[in-house]
Design a protein around this motif. Structure first.
Motif, PDB file in Angstrom:
ATOM      1  N   ARG A 184       0.856  -1.186   0.000  1.00 52.48           N
ATOM      2  CA  ARG A 184       0.000   0.000   0.000  1.00 52.48           C
ATOM      3  C   ARG A 184       0.892   1.236   0.000  1.00 52.48           C
ATOM      4  O   ARG A 184       1.807   1.357   0.817  1.00 52.48           O
TER       5      ARG A 184
ATOM      6  N   ASP B 254       0.453   5.348  -0.022  1.00 52.65           N
ATOM      7  CA  ASP B 254      -0.449   6.490   0.095  1.00 52.65           C
ATOM      8  C   ASP B 254       0.326   7.793  -0.059  1.00 52.65           C
ATOM      9  O   ASP B 254       1.555   7.842   0.086  1.00 52.65           O
TER      10      ASP B 254
ATOM     11  N   GLY C 287      -5.188   4.244  -1.949  1.00 52.58           N
ATOM     12  CA  GLY C 287      -6.419   3.572  -1.577  1.00 52.58           C
ATOM     13  C   GLY C 287      -7.135   2.838  -2.688  1.00 52.58           C
ATOM     14  O   GLY C 287      -8.155   2.184  -2.445  1.00 52.58           O
TER      15      GLY C 287
END
Length: 277
Positions: free
Chosen positions: A105, A107, A171
């Motif tokens: 992930r 971000d 996301g």
């Protein structure tokens, strides 16, 4: 070579064939490689024999009788390899182990690195570049540059992103990452990991930046992204160790690294699994 590299190879090593798979007659069909999703099968059979994968004729053995078959990220649990030379044929069914693909992930990325602006000029440029890459990946030179295995294209690297990783960017899930990212200082030399022919050399693509594609024979093509400088030209024949270019962060890249990719026809493969095969 550093610890990241050792761990990467050990993770794939569990799926090495426990011996060479053979067909009905000794020497008719000899198979080895990494029988795992993202891996590959290297075969030796009769020179110029036709090679069928699950019943579909996909390639032809070289003059030395060598061929390669790619196993993509979604490869099924078994695959049948059959070779035919006139009235002679041999075949083998192999079990394909599931791969282990990490999830990452990221971000806080600038929107321009995740989304493509709805700019007609940019869209036209991207479509043109897609056509160039499609033509490069369609190359099918008659050769077997993969026969002696591959070496790493850069030295003293750190694996910053493994092949097949599922990325979630700001996301939003993205397509799996079909490259292995090798983090090294900007300007580090990139060298050909095996013999082949340059089928694309473009210095400033929107996504990939400086991009080189090398055909190692039978549609096995490696890609080298984000280069700051290209030292090869389209149509140039390379030997292992020849200079391709320099590491950079051109195109959509957030830091200096080499994104190393591999395709066999329309299948995405993990190039690291061919190192020392």
């Amino acid at each position: 070579m550093i610890a990241d590299r050792r761990a990467l190879l050990l993770g794939a090593g569990a799926f090495l064939a426990a011996g060479r798979a053979r067909a009905q007659s000794e020497g008719d069909l000899d198979l080895s490689g990494r029988f795992v999703q993202g891996g590959h099968i290297i075969g030796r059979t009769w020179p110029r024999a036709l090679v069928f994968v699950d019943g579909e004729g996909l390639t032809t053995a070289s003059a030395a009788g060598l061929f390669i078959v790619g196993l993509d990220r979604e490869a099924p649990g078994s695959v049948e390899i059959r070779v035919q030379d006139g009235r002679r044929s041999a075949w083998r069914t192999l079990e394909i182990a599931p791969g282990t693909f990490p999830m990452s992930r990221i971000d806080g990325l600038p929107p321009s690195t995740v989304e493509v602006p709805a700019d007609p000029v940019l869209q036209a440029r991207i479509q043109h570049e897609v056509a160039l890459k499609t033509e490069g990946f369609a190359s099918r030179i008659d050769g077997d540059g993969f026969r002696d295995g591959f070496v790493w294209p850069v030295e003293n690297f750190r694996v910053s992103s493994r092949w097949g990783a599922q990325r979630i960017l700001n996301g939003t899930p993205a397509r799996p990452h079909y490259g292995i990212d090798l983090a090294v200082p900007a300007g580090s030399p990139i060298r050909a990991p095996a013999a082949g022919r340059v089928v694309l050399a473009q210095p400033n693509l929107h996504f990939e930046g400086g991009l080189v594609l090398i055909d190692h024979g039978q549609g096995l093509i490696t890609a080298y992204l984000h280069q700051s400088r290209l030292d090869v030209r389209q149509g140039q024949d390379l030997m292992r160790g020849d200079l391709i270019g320099r590491v950079g962060m051109t195109g959509r890249a957030t830091g200096p690294h080499l994104c190393w990719r591999m395709k066999w026809r329309d299948r995405n493969l993990d190039p690291s699994l061919l190192v020392r095969t």
